[in-house]
Design a protein around this motif. Structure first.
Motif, PDB file in Angstrom:
ATOM      1  N   UNK A  27       0.795  -1.224   0.000  1.00  0.00           N
ATOM      2  CA  UNK A  27       0.000   0.000   0.000  1.00  0.00           C
ATOM      3  C   UNK A  27       0.830   1.278   0.000  1.00  0.00           C
ATOM      4  N   UNK A  28       2.150   1.141  -0.107  1.00  0.00           N
ATOM      5  CA  UNK A  28       3.012   2.340  -0.118  1.00  0.00           C
ATOM      6  C   UNK A  28       2.684   3.188  -1.344  1.00  0.00           C
ATOM      7  N   UNK A  29       2.855   4.495  -1.165  1.00  0.00           N
ATOM      8  CA  UNK A  29       2.601   5.416  -2.281  1.00  0.00           C
ATOM      9  C   UNK A  29       3.918   5.808  -2.946  1.00  0.00           C
ATOM     10  N   UNK A  30       3.783   6.488  -4.075  1.00  0.00           N
ATOM     11  CA  UNK A  30       4.966   6.994  -4.773  1.00  0.00           C
ATOM     12  C   UNK A  30       5.747   7.922  -3.853  1.00  0.00           C
ATOM     13  N   UNK A  31       5.031   8.733  -3.093  1.00  0.00           N
ATOM     14  CA  UNK A  31       5.689   9.670  -2.181  1.00  0.00           C
ATOM     15  C   UNK A  31       6.554   8.923  -1.163  1.00  0.00           C
ATOM     16  N   UNK A  32       6.026   7.824  -0.648  1.00  0.00           N
ATOM     17  CA  UNK A  32       6.804   7.037   0.322  1.00  0.00           C
ATOM     18  C   UNK A  32       8.019   6.395  -0.343  1.00  0.00           C
ATOM     19  N   UNK A  33       7.851   5.956  -1.574  1.00  0.00           N
ATOM     20  CA  UNK A  33       8.992   5.389  -2.309  1.00  0.00           C
ATOM     21  C   UNK A  33      10.055   6.465  -2.517  1.00  0.00           C
ATOM     22  N   UNK A  34       9.639   7.674  -2.854  1.00  0.00           N
ATOM     23  CA  UNK A  34      10.592   8.765  -3.056  1.00  0.00           C
ATOM     24  C   UNK A  34      11.309   9.105  -1.749  1.00  0.00           C
ATOM     25  N   UNK A  35      10.571   9.051  -0.638  1.00  0.00           N
ATOM     26  CA  UNK A  35      11.212   9.305   0.652  1.00  0.00           C
ATOM     27  C   UNK A  35      12.336   8.307   0.897  1.00  0.00           C
ATOM     28  N   UNK A  36      12.036   7.053   0.637  1.00  0.00           N
ATOM     29  CA  UNK A  36      13.020   5.978   0.816  1.00  0.00           C
ATOM     30  C   UNK A  36      14.229   6.189  -0.099  1.00  0.00           C
ATOM     31  N   UNK A  37      13.941   6.503  -1.355  1.00  0.00           N
ATOM     32  CA  UNK A  37      15.026   6.691  -2.330  1.00  0.00           C
ATOM     33  C   UNK A  37      15.866   7.919  -1.988  1.00  0.00           C
ATOM     34  N   UNK A  38      15.218   8.980  -1.538  1.00  0.00           N
ATOM     35  CA  UNK A  38      15.937  10.218  -1.209  1.00  0.00           C
ATOM     36  C   UNK A  38      16.855  10.014  -0.007  1.00  0.00           C
ATOM     37  N   UNK A  39      16.430   9.166   0.918  1.00  0.00           N
ATOM     38  CA  UNK A  39      17.289   8.876   2.090  1.00  0.00           C
ATOM     39  C   UNK A  39      18.548   8.142   1.676  1.00  0.00           C
ATOM     40  N   UNK A  44      18.922  11.943  -5.678  1.00  0.00           N
ATOM     41  CA  UNK A  44      17.456  11.903  -5.776  1.00  0.00           C
ATOM     42  C   UNK A  44      16.856  12.943  -4.842  1.00  0.00           C
ATOM     43  N   UNK A  45      17.412  13.085  -3.660  1.00  0.00           N
ATOM     44  CA  UNK A  45      16.930  14.115  -2.723  1.00  0.00           C
ATOM     45  C   UNK A  45      17.070  15.508  -3.334  1.00  0.00           C
ATOM     46  N   UNK A  47      17.242  16.349  -6.509  1.00  0.00           N
ATOM     47  CA  UNK A  47      16.460  16.565  -7.733  1.00  0.00           C
ATOM     48  C   UNK A  47      14.974  16.272  -7.542  1.00  0.00           C
ATOM     49  N   UNK A  48      14.598  15.961  -6.327  1.00  0.00           N
ATOM     50  CA  UNK A  48      13.249  15.433  -6.089  1.00  0.00           C
ATOM     51  C   UNK A  48      12.154  16.300  -6.703  1.00  0.00           C
ATOM     52  N   UNK A  49      12.260  17.598  -6.540  1.00  0.00           N
ATOM     53  CA  UNK A  49      11.183  18.474  -7.020  1.00  0.00           C
ATOM     54  C   UNK A  49      11.093  18.563  -8.537  1.00  0.00           C
ATOM     55  N   UNK A  50      12.140  18.144  -9.223  1.00  0.00           N
ATOM     56  CA  UNK A  50      12.118  18.244 -10.681  1.00  0.00           C
ATOM     57  C   UNK A  50      11.898  16.892 -11.364  1.00  0.00           C
ATOM     58  N   UNK A  51      11.800  15.836 -10.568  1.00  0.00           N
ATOM     59  CA  UNK A  51      11.645  14.485 -11.122  1.00  0.00           C
ATOM     60  C   UNK A  51      10.169  14.142 -11.261  1.00  0.00           C
ATOM     61  N   UNK A  52       9.786  13.593 -12.419  1.00  0.00           N
ATOM     62  CA  UNK A  52       8.451  13.011 -12.584  1.00  0.00           C
ATOM     63  C   UNK A  52       8.576  11.510 -12.345  1.00  0.00           C
ATOM     64  N   UNK A  53       7.466  10.878 -12.046  1.00  0.00           N
ATOM     65  CA  UNK A  53       7.483   9.442 -11.787  1.00  0.00           C
ATOM     66  C   UNK A  53       6.495   8.749 -12.718  1.00  0.00           C
ATOM     67  N   UNK A  54       6.918   7.610 -13.239  1.00  0.00           N
ATOM     68  CA  UNK A  54       6.027   6.777 -14.042  1.00  0.00           C
ATOM     69  C   UNK A  54       5.924   5.408 -13.379  1.00  0.00           C
ATOM     70  N   UNK A  55       4.728   4.855 -13.373  1.00  0.00           N
ATOM     71  CA  UNK A  55       4.531   3.469 -12.926  1.00  0.00           C
ATOM     72  C   UNK A  55       4.087   2.680 -14.147  1.00  0.00           C
TER      73      UNK A  55
END
Lengths: 81, 151
Positions: A27-39, A44-45, A47-55
Motif C-alpha cells: 500500500x506504499x505510495x509513490x511519495x513514500x517510495x521517493x522518501x526511501x530513495x531520497x534517504x 534523488x533528494x 532533484x526530487x522536485x524536478x523528477x516526474x514518476x512513471x509506474x
C-alpha cells in the motif's frame, strides 16, 4: 513488497546504476517510495522536485499507490528533439 | 493513394533521422508538413565547443508516448498520416535527431499538428540529450520538467 525503480540520464550516471530495487510496505505510495530513495541517494533528494514518476510506463502523481510487481521510473527533466 | 485509416509511423532509430515519402500517401491529404530537428554548432562558456550529442531514451515508454501523441494529433487536427522518428545514441553536428511529418487535408491543420507534436515531444517524452563538449559534458540545460500527472 519489492519494487524495481528505473533510473535515467543524470540520475543513472550519478548513482552509477540504471535500476534499483527497494523494499516497500504494502500500500506504499509513490511519495513514500521517493522518501526511501531520497534517504539512500543524495542525488534523488536534490532533484526530487524536478523528477516526474512513471509506474509501468504511465506518468502518475505522488499519491498513487504502488502495487506488487509495479515498475517505477524516475524521469528527470526531459530534453528530446 | 489510399482512403484507409490514418497512418501512424513511430520509430526510434540508432542513426540520424531522414525524410522519406509517406507511402501509401492518403488520398484526402492536400498538404504535408515536415519538421526536422538538427544539432547546431554551439559553444559553452565553461566547456568549449559542442562535439556531439548522445541521446538516452526510456524506449518502451517513449514509443507509447509518441503513439499517444500521434493519435491525439489525429483526433485534434484530423491528420491522415503522422510520422515521428527520433534517434538514439550519437548524433553529430548538422545531423538530424527528430523528424515530425504529418499529412492533413489542408495547410492550417498540417502546420498546427506539426507544431503540436514537436512541442509535446519536448515536454513529455522520456528522451534525454547529453551534450558532449570539448571539455566535459552536460545533460541539456534546457531540459523540461514533466508536469503531467504530478500533484
Amino acid at each position: 513488497m519489492q519494487c524495481q525503480v528505473l533510473l535515467f540520464a543524470q540520475l543513472a550516471q550519478t548513482i552509477g546504476k540504471d535500476r534499483i530495487t527497494i523494499e516497500l510496505s504494502n500500500g506504499a505510495t509513490v511519495n513514500e517510495a521517493l522518501n526511501e530513495l531520497a534517504q539512500e541517494h543524495k542525488t534523488i533528494a536534490q532533484m526530487r522536485n524536478s523528477i516526474a514518476v512513471a509506474i509501468n510506463e504511465q506518468y502518475c502523481n505522488t499519491n498513487t499507490e504502488i502495487k506488487d510487481g509495479d515498475t517505477l521510473a524516475l524521469i528527470p527533466p526531459v530534453s528530446g528533439g | 493513394m489510399t482512403n484507409s485509416e490514418p497512418i501512424i509511423d513511430v520509430k526510434l532509430v540508432n542513426h540520424p533521422v531522414s525524410v522519406s515519402a509517406i507511402e501509401p500517401f492518403p488520398a484526402q491529404a492536400g498538404t504535408e508538413c515536415i519538421f526536422l530537428g538538427r544539432t547546431r554548432s554551439e559553444t559553452h562558456p565553461d566547456h568549449g565547443k559542442l562535439v556531439r550529442l548522445e541521446y538516452e531514451v526510456y524506449t518502451t515508454m517513449a514509443v507509447h508516448q509518441l503513439r499517444d501523441l500521434a493519435q491525439q494529433s489525429i483526433n485534434q487536427f484530423d491528420c491522415l498520416a503522422v510520422r515521428i522518428h527520433h534517434s538514439l545514441g550519437t548524433i553529430q553536428i548538422g545531423e538530424a535527431s527528430v523528424l515530425v511529418q504529418v499529412a492533413c487535408g489542408h495547410r492550417d491543420k498540417s502546420f498546427e499538428a506539426c507544431r503540436f507534436l514537436i512541442d509535446q515531444l519536448k515536454q513529455v517524452v522520456p528522451i534525454w540529450k547529453c551534450e558532449i563538449w570539448e571539455d566535459g559534458f552536460t545533460w541539456s540545460e534546457s531540459a523540461t520538467e514533466v508536469k503531467k500527472g504530478i500533484s
